[in-house]
Write a protein that holds these residues in place. Structure first.
Motif: not given
Length: 372
Positions: A267-296
């Motif tokens: 399903d959603d690889a990463i599901s976030v309720g409010l906000k996603m804030i990225v200032s460094g590091g690495t993020v890899y998000a892959v979904s088979q059947k839904s969103d890669g990153i879903d922010i609601n």
């Protein structure tokens, strides 16, 4: 002599604040500090631990290999140290923190630790640090790797791996007796399922119904966080395999300032309720059947300025409700903000699923790399 006395005093204080629990099969051996600490065990490898009064700097060392569960109510400045622990629990989470105090887990240097069939559950915040490895594997229906009632903090250099493969639900079927008589105008407590191919027939030719009781145990998510998740170091790798199984879910926000998050989910690889804030590091998000990153956050804060936003949106888009809502979304503050780091997100399904779904709210990308 003075130096020897100080060393003895220091050693005594350290030992006084350390408890060692070692599993061997279905038994757990306990040693170390017992003052103001209540520890009980049973033959099934269950260890319950509570502390009375103040006990600063309490450290609980967990190791060994076996079956059972560790239940602990954290206190201030307490720390659970995993130093070569392999613990399996069929019916629940292998490690449970009760109460809403912050729980701290340290993976000792170079250690390899394994939890199954569910990993960690806490009602409060959870901090994970150290320089070891933790592998959580869940195969039963609805089982999750980690379920956190507060915030999740990952810092230092821990290596975390979470894998789930259970189905989202299971059914328990009970066949009704052939002489069943249902009173008139009474609705059965459970839905009736009639399958003439599988169930015998009454003499009158009417199939015998079955009462089907749905035992819904939830989806097999990797990590579920009721608050926010903060990633500043180490690595978090999550893999899910079954319908409804999201990888990393936060009901509030996700902050990534360092480390590595790698999620491959059904399903959603990463599901976030409010906000996603990225200032460094690495993020890899892959979904088979839904969103890669879903922010609601766009939908949750759609109202914004209330009637004023509605009037402006109506003026711009007319009376079409869908266009009005889309315009209101465009007026919202960004829910995805990136100032650094590298983010890669994809969906293997394609439209209407998206690599980065922000509910039509604009993103703010001022630094770093975004691949989608």
């Amino acid at each position: 002599m003075i130096i020897a006395f100080l060393l003895l005093l220091t050693t005594g204080c350290s030992a006084h604040n350390d408890i060692y629990i070692v599993w061997n099969g279905s038994k757990a051996r306990i040693s170390g500090a017992k003052s103001k600490v209540n520890v009980t065990t049973d033959k099934g490898g269950l260890v319950r631990m509570s502390v009375k009064g103040k006990h600063k700097g309490l450290r609980i060392h967990l190791s060994g290999k076996g079956e059972g569960q560790f239940i602990f109510t954290p206190i201030d400045d307490s720390e659970v140290i995993l130093e070569g622990l392999t613990l399996h629990c069929d019916t629940s989470y292998a490690i449970v923190f009760k109460g809403k105090s912050t729980a701290s887990i340290t993976l000792s240097d170079g250690s390899t630790n394994t939890l199954s069939d569910e990993g960690i559950k806490t009602k409060g915040n959870l901090c994970i640090s150290g320089y070891g490895m933790l592998d959580i594997t869940c195969t039963a229906n609805g089982h999750k790797g980690m379920r956190i009632g507060g915030n999740l903090y990952i810092y230092g250099s821990p290596k975390l791996c979470v894998t789930t493969s259970g189905n989202p639900e299971k059914m328990e079927e009970m066949k009704a007796p052939t002489d069943i008589k249902m009173p008139q105008n009474v609705v059965p407590p459970h839905p009736l399922v009639v399958d003439s191919a599988k169930h015998p027939r009454m003499p009158q030719g009417v199939p015998v119904p079955s009462f089907v009781r749905y035992n819904y145990s939830g989806t097999s998510k990797g990590v579920k966080v009721s608050g926010s998740a903060y990633m500043s170091g180490g690595s978090l790798r999550i893999t899910t395999h079954t319908p409804g199984a999201e990888g990393l879910e936060t009901k509030d926000s996700l902050f990534v300032s360092g480390g590595n998050i790698h999620v491959e989910a059904y399903d959603d690889a990463i599901s976030v309720g409010l906000k996603m804030i990225v200032s460094g590091g690495t993020v890899y998000a892959v979904s088979q059947k839904s969103d890669g990153i879903d922010i609601n956050g766009g939908l949750k804060r759609m109202g914004g300025g209330g009637p004023i936003d509605m009037m402006r949106a109506t003026e711009q888009r007319g009376n079409d409700p869908m266009q009005t809502m889309r315009c209101m979304m465009q007026n919202r503050e960004p829910t995805y903000i990136q100032t650094g780091g590298t983010v890669t997100c994809r969906t293997l399904t394609g439209p209407p699923e998206e690599a980065l779904d922000t509910d039509d709210v604009p993103i703010l990308h001022t630094g770093g790399t975004l691949n989608r």
